[in-house]
Design a protein around this motif. Structure first.
Motif, PDB file in Angstrom:
ATOM      1  N   LEU A  61      89.690 -28.549  50.886  1.00 19.80           N
ATOM      2  CA  LEU A  61      88.809 -27.547  50.267  1.00 19.80           C
ATOM      3  C   LEU A  61      87.749 -27.061  51.261  1.00 19.80           C
ATOM      4  O   LEU A  61      87.420 -25.866  51.289  1.00 19.80           O
ATOM      5  CB  LEU A  61      88.163 -28.116  49.006  1.00 19.80           C
ATOM      6  CG  LEU A  61      89.117 -28.329  47.837  1.00 19.80           C
ATOM      7  CD1 LEU A  61      88.449 -29.143  46.734  1.00 19.80           C
ATOM      8  CD2 LEU A  61      89.625 -26.998  47.288  1.00 19.80           C
ATOM      9  N   ASN A  65      87.245 -23.329  52.477  1.00 14.68           N
ATOM     10  CA  ASN A  65      85.909 -22.747  52.357  1.00 14.68           C
ATOM     11  C   ASN A  65      85.461 -22.142  53.686  1.00 14.68           C
ATOM     12  O   ASN A  65      84.872 -21.056  53.717  1.00 14.68           O
ATOM     13  CB  ASN A  65      84.914 -23.811  51.881  1.00 14.68           C
ATOM     14  CG  ASN A  65      83.543 -23.234  51.641  1.00 14.68           C
ATOM     15  OD1 ASN A  65      83.378 -22.274  50.898  1.00 14.68           O
ATOM     16  ND2 ASN A  65      82.543 -23.808  52.281  1.00 14.68           N
ATOM     17  N   ASP A  68      87.397 -18.966  54.161  1.00 14.65           N
ATOM     18  CA  ASP A  68      86.828 -17.959  53.262  1.00 14.65           C
ATOM     19  C   ASP A  68      85.536 -17.394  53.865  1.00 14.65           C
ATOM     20  O   ASP A  68      85.334 -16.180  53.904  1.00 14.65           O
ATOM     21  CB  ASP A  68      86.550 -18.595  51.898  1.00 14.65           C
ATOM     22  CG  ASP A  68      85.819 -17.672  50.950  1.00 14.65           C
ATOM     23  OD1 ASP A  68      86.449 -16.725  50.427  1.00 14.65           O
ATOM     24  OD2 ASP A  68      84.614 -17.889  50.709  1.00 14.65           O
ATOM     25  N   ALA A 127      90.950 -22.499  44.570  1.00 16.60           N
ATOM     26  CA  ALA A 127      90.164 -21.972  45.698  1.00 16.60           C
ATOM     27  C   ALA A 127      90.849 -20.754  46.303  1.00 16.60           C
ATOM     28  O   ALA A 127      90.189 -19.766  46.671  1.00 16.60           O
ATOM     29  CB  ALA A 127      89.958 -23.056  46.753  1.00 16.60           C
ATOM     30  N   HIS A 131      89.307 -16.869  46.342  1.00 14.34           N
ATOM     31  CA  HIS A 131      89.189 -16.073  47.569  1.00 14.34           C
ATOM     32  C   HIS A 131      89.892 -14.728  47.394  1.00 14.34           C
ATOM     33  O   HIS A 131      89.352 -13.669  47.737  1.00 14.34           O
ATOM     34  CB  HIS A 131      89.781 -16.830  48.756  1.00 14.34           C
ATOM     35  CG  HIS A 131      89.953 -15.966  49.965  1.00 14.34           C
ATOM     36  ND1 HIS A 131      88.903 -15.627  50.793  1.00 14.34           N
ATOM     37  CD2 HIS A 131      91.047 -15.318  50.454  1.00 14.34           C
ATOM     38  CE1 HIS A 131      89.340 -14.835  51.754  1.00 14.34           C
ATOM     39  NE2 HIS A 131      90.635 -14.622  51.576  1.00 14.34           N
TER      40      HIS A 131
END
Length: 198
Positions: A61, A65, A68, A127, A131
């Motif tokens: 994750l 992240n 992203d 996730a 995004h």
């Protein structure tokens, strides 16, 4: 003052773990890589790993992240230039093309990850969806800035062009793929701008 800088800057070990995981996850896939290899290549102990990431999923994750955040920064740079919507969309498309032409390009990190996490309820899958929704919403806003009529279908078309270019860019000549992608984006912008308001 130095204490506040340390508070907002991630530790060197955490950053090394994330950098190592990013390189390996992106280059080889997520499920095929174990924690032991990441710990070894990052030159940290298992205890250090688990202090920063309670599980491998937390590291995955964090990897997504970071990806992203990098993409949002590219888009925010294009938006901050204050150009008209068509030029901003062209700048976003060019940043995508630059990524495809970069050394070591292996497709979209998010599409690659979701292929390994097909369960729609899994946090990694969620996730990826978050995004992609942000990206679609951003492109939709830009398309509406050109012409409100059918902005959403035009935004979906842009995202599909991007997805196709990202998939093909690691299989075929990235220069030709980018030329095709940018030509498609240009045609989409012109077609959308020519639409008559409802």
């Amino acid at each position: 003052m130095a204490g506040s800088e340390t508070d907002i800057r991630p530790s060197e070990a955490r950053q090394r773990l994330l950098d190592t995981a990013t390189r390996i996850f992106y280059g080889e896939g997520i499920h095929s890589v174990g924690v032991d290899r990441i710990v070894t290549e990052a030159k940290v102990t298992r205890a250090t790993f688990y202090r920063h990431f309670p599980s491998k999923e937390d590291l995955v994750l964090a990897y997504l992240n970071a990806a992203d955040h990098a993409i949002r920064s590219q888009v925010e740079t294009a938006l901050a230039a204050g150009l008209p919507a068509p030029e901003t969309l062209r700048a976003v498309a060019e940043s995508i093309a630059q990524g495809i032409r970069s050394t070591g390009f292996r497709g979209c990190a998010f599409l690659n990850a979701v292929a390994e996490y097909p369960d729609p309820d899994h946090p990694v899958h969620q996730a990826v969806l978050a995004h992609r929704q942000w990206f679609l919403d951003t492109v939709n806003t830009l398309m509406a800035g050109i012409q409100k009529t059918d902005a959403e279908p035009a935004a979906q078309h842009f995202v599909m062009l991007r997805d196709g270019a990202m998939a093909a860019g690691c299989l075929f000549d990235p220069v030709l793929i980018c030329e095709t992608f940018l030509r498609g984006v240009e045609g989409l912008i012109r077609t959308h701008a020519a639409r008559q308001p409802s």
